[in-house]
Design a protein around this motif. Structure first.
Motif, mmCIF file in Angstrom:
data_model
loop_
_atom_site.group_PDB
_atom_site.id
_atom_site.type_symbol
_atom_site.label_atom_id
_atom_site.label_comp_id
_atom_site.label_asym_id
_atom_site.label_seq_id
_atom_site.Cartn_x
_atom_site.Cartn_y
_atom_site.Cartn_z
ATOM 1 N N ALA A 119 0.823 -1.203 0.000
ATOM 2 C CA ALA A 119 0.000 0.000 0.000
ATOM 3 C C ALA A 119 0.858 1.255 0.000
ATOM 4 O O ALA A 119 0.598 2.206 -0.740
ATOM 5 N N LEU A 120 1.884 1.272 0.829
ATOM 6 C CA LEU A 120 2.767 2.438 0.899
ATOM 7 C C LEU A 120 3.450 2.705 -0.439
ATOM 8 O O LEU A 120 3.549 3.851 -0.880
ATOM 9 N N LEU A 121 3.909 1.651 -1.082
ATOM 10 C CA LEU A 121 4.609 1.830 -2.360
ATOM 11 C C LEU A 121 3.649 2.230 -3.471
ATOM 12 O O LEU A 121 3.979 3.068 -4.312
ATOM 13 N N ASN A 122 2.461 1.654 -3.484
ATOM 14 C CA ASN A 122 1.479 2.019 -4.518
ATOM 15 C C ASN A 122 1.030 3.468 -4.347
ATOM 16 O O ASN A 122 0.879 4.218 -5.315
ATOM 17 N N GLN A 123 0.827 3.881 -3.104
ATOM 18 C CA GLN A 123 0.396 5.253 -2.851
ATOM 19 C C GLN A 123 1.542 6.256 -2.980
ATOM 20 O O GLN A 123 1.316 7.467 -2.916
ATOM 21 N N CYS A 124 2.739 5.761 -3.180
ATOM 22 C CA CYS A 124 3.908 6.629 -3.337
ATOM 23 C C CYS A 124 3.961 7.277 -4.724
ATOM 24 O O CYS A 124 4.581 8.315 -4.909
ATOM 25 N N VAL A 125 3.314 6.669 -5.697
ATOM 26 C CA VAL A 125 3.357 7.209 -7.060
ATOM 27 C C VAL A 125 2.343 8.345 -7.198
ATOM 28 O O VAL A 125 1.466 8.526 -6.351
ATOM 29 N N ALA A 126 2.455 9.104 -8.273
ATOM 30 C CA ALA A 126 1.506 10.183 -8.542
ATOM 31 C C ALA A 126 0.110 9.606 -8.723
ATOM 32 O O ALA A 126 -0.047 8.470 -9.186
ATOM 33 N N PRO A 127 -0.940 10.360 -8.360
ATOM 34 C CA PRO A 127 -2.309 9.839 -8.492
ATOM 35 C C PRO A 127 -2.621 9.267 -9.871
ATOM 36 O O PRO A 127 -3.293 8.234 -9.979
ATOM 37 N N ALA A 128 -2.129 9.907 -10.935
ATOM 38 C CA ALA A 128 -2.401 9.419 -12.280
ATOM 39 C C ALA A 128 -1.799 8.038 -12.532
ATOM 40 O O ALA A 128 -2.241 7.315 -13.428
ATOM 41 N N ARG A 129 -0.782 7.671 -11.748
ATOM 42 C CA ARG A 129 -0.132 6.370 -11.907
ATOM 43 C C ARG A 129 -0.657 5.320 -10.935
ATOM 44 O O ARG A 129 -0.273 4.152 -11.031
ATOM 45 N N PHE A 130 -1.524 5.716 -10.026
ATOM 46 C CA PHE A 130 -1.957 4.776 -8.990
ATOM 47 C C PHE A 130 -2.599 3.524 -9.575
ATOM 48 O O PHE A 130 -2.220 2.400 -9.220
ATOM 49 N N PHE A 131 -3.583 3.691 -10.449
ATOM 50 C CA PHE A 131 -4.308 2.521 -10.958
ATOM 51 C C PHE A 131 -3.471 1.668 -11.908
ATOM 52 O O PHE A 131 -3.557 0.432 -11.850
ATOM 53 N N PRO A 132 -2.638 2.250 -12.793
ATOM 54 C CA PRO A 132 -1.758 1.383 -13.580
ATOM 55 C C PRO A 132 -0.820 0.549 -12.712
ATOM 56 O O PRO A 132 -0.572 -0.630 -13.013
ATOM 57 N N VAL A 133 -0.309 1.143 -11.635
ATOM 58 C CA VAL A 133 0.573 0.382 -10.740
ATOM 59 C C VAL A 133 -0.220 -0.670 -9.972
ATOM 60 O O VAL A 133 0.243 -1.806 -9.792
ATOM 61 N N LEU A 134 -1.420 -0.319 -9.534
ATOM 62 C CA LEU A 134 -2.289 -1.296 -8.863
ATOM 63 C C LEU A 134 -2.551 -2.490 -9.782
ATOM 64 O O LEU A 134 -2.466 -3.651 -9.349
ATOM 65 N N ASP A 135 -2.862 -2.214 -11.041
ATOM 66 C CA ASP A 135 -3.087 -3.286 -12.015
ATOM 67 C C ASP A 135 -1.852 -4.174 -12.146
ATOM 68 O O ASP A 135 -1.951 -5.408 -12.216
ATOM 69 N N ALA A 136 -0.666 -3.538 -12.182
ATOM 70 C CA ALA A 136 0.576 -4.292 -12.355
ATOM 71 C C ALA A 136 0.871 -5.165 -11.145
ATOM 72 O O ALA A 136 1.350 -6.302 -11.278
ATOM 73 N N ILE A 137 0.574 -4.658 -9.954
ATOM 74 C CA ILE A 137 0.790 -5.464 -8.743
ATOM 75 C C ILE A 137 -0.122 -6.690 -8.765
ATOM 76 O O ILE A 137 0.319 -7.813 -8.480
ATOM 77 N N TYR A 138 -1.385 -6.489 -9.117
ATOM 78 C CA TYR A 138 -2.299 -7.629 -9.173
ATOM 79 C C TYR A 138 -1.872 -8.615 -10.267
ATOM 80 O O TYR A 138 -1.993 -9.833 -10.084
ATOM 81 N N ALA A 139 -1.404 -8.104 -11.380
ATOM 82 C CA ALA A 139 -0.973 -8.993 -12.467
ATOM 83 C C ALA A 139 0.219 -9.851 -12.056
ATOM 84 O O ALA A 139 0.415 -10.955 -12.588
ATOM 85 N N ASN A 140 1.008 -9.360 -11.097
ATOM 86 C CA ASN A 140 2.186 -10.092 -10.622
ATOM 87 C C ASN A 140 1.983 -10.640 -9.208
ATOM 88 O O ASN A 140 2.961 -10.961 -8.528
ATOM 89 N N GLN A 141 0.744 -10.743 -8.800
ATOM 90 C CA GLN A 141 0.436 -11.157 -7.429
ATOM 91 C C GLN A 141 1.079 -12.492 -7.068
ATOM 92 O O GLN A 141 1.591 -12.673 -5.956
ATOM 93 N N ARG A 142 1.077 -13.427 -7.994
ATOM 94 C CA ARG A 142 1.582 -14.765 -7.711
ATOM 95 C C ARG A 142 3.048 -14.733 -7.289
ATOM 96 O O ARG A 142 3.449 -15.460 -6.366
ATOM 97 N N GLN A 143 3.866 -13.910 -7.927
ATOM 98 C CA GLN A 143 5.291 -13.893 -7.586
ATOM 99 C C GLN A 143 5.513 -13.364 -6.174
ATOM 100 O O GLN A 143 6.400 -13.841 -5.455
#
Length: 239
Positions: A108-132
């Protein structure tokens, strides 16, 4: 003859008016807002995507380590954005609920660290790599259970940093454009930690959140944990 002249004059005037109308520039229709690109931080500590005045307001309390949340991110969010958010009918707010404790806090801290416009793309990327990330956490708990337990007793900044390092999150965030120095700064940011903690406390106090994902539609908690179950709730509220 006089009648003919009058008719001819009227036709001439009409022709002149038509010519003037033809020369007049045609107004272009107003551009449709790209609501999917509109992202703001809410007073509740969430990140909202879409029209702030949308008639249907959807809130998800989610965890990046939650497999059910991951399925919703894969199966539901693309359709939600395409069919409901883009048109301005629905706004979508993501609020962190740290059901898995320290690993969730680090993400959460790292995702919220990015600019608001980047929040959802980064959230998507974290979920896409959730397994690792899950694999690394399982390996840590299996090989160093005492170490992982000791980390959870540290102050929040150190705890979040240890788990971020162990799960490879700092390196991952570099691929999302977040420099390591900035990532470490955010992992130890007391104001950011406090904001996330307040979001969690309010989740329980206001909406009686106990698990993830929990969906709130127009301030009402709904019994839905998947896109298939959530979709009828959106329709029922006018989406």
């Amino acid at each position: 003859m006089r009648a003919r002249l009058m008719i001819a004059g009227a036709l001439a005037l009409a022709g002149g008016a038509s010519a003037q109308q033809a020369r007049r520039p045609v107004a272009k229709p107003a551009a449709t807002p790209d609501w999917a690109a509109a992202v703001t931080i809410t007073p509740q500590g969430g990140f909202r995507q879409g029209n702030p005045d949308a008639p249907v307001k959807l809130v998800e309390y989610g965890s990046r380590g939650c497999p059910t949340c991951g399925r919703f991110a894969t199966e539901g969010v693309p359709a939600l954005r395409r069919d409901f958010i883009a048109s301005g009918k629905v706004s979508y707010e993501y609020r962190d609920y740290l059901i898995h404790g320290a690993p969730d806090l680090a993400m959460a801290l790292l995702n919220q660290c990015v600019a608001p416009a980047r929040f959802f793309p980064v959230l998507d990327a974290i979920y896409a790599n959730q397994r690792q990330f899950e694999d690394k956490l399982e390996a840590l708990l299996k090989s160093q259970p005492q170490q992982a337990e000791a980390w959870q007793k540290l102050p929040a900044p150190q705890m979040a940093t240890r788990f971020a390092e162990a799960l490879g999150l700092i390196a991952f965030m570099k691929t999302q454009g977040l420099p390591e120095a900035k990532a470490r700064q955010c992992l130890a940011d007391p104001k950011l930690i406090e904001r996330i903690a307040k979001t969690n406390a309010d989740a329980v106090k206001v909406h009686q959140v106990r698990g993830t994902p929990t969906f709130i539609v127009n301030e009402r908690k709904v019994s839905a944990f998947s896109w298939e179950r959530l979709l009828p709730e959106l329709w029922a509220n006018g989406a």
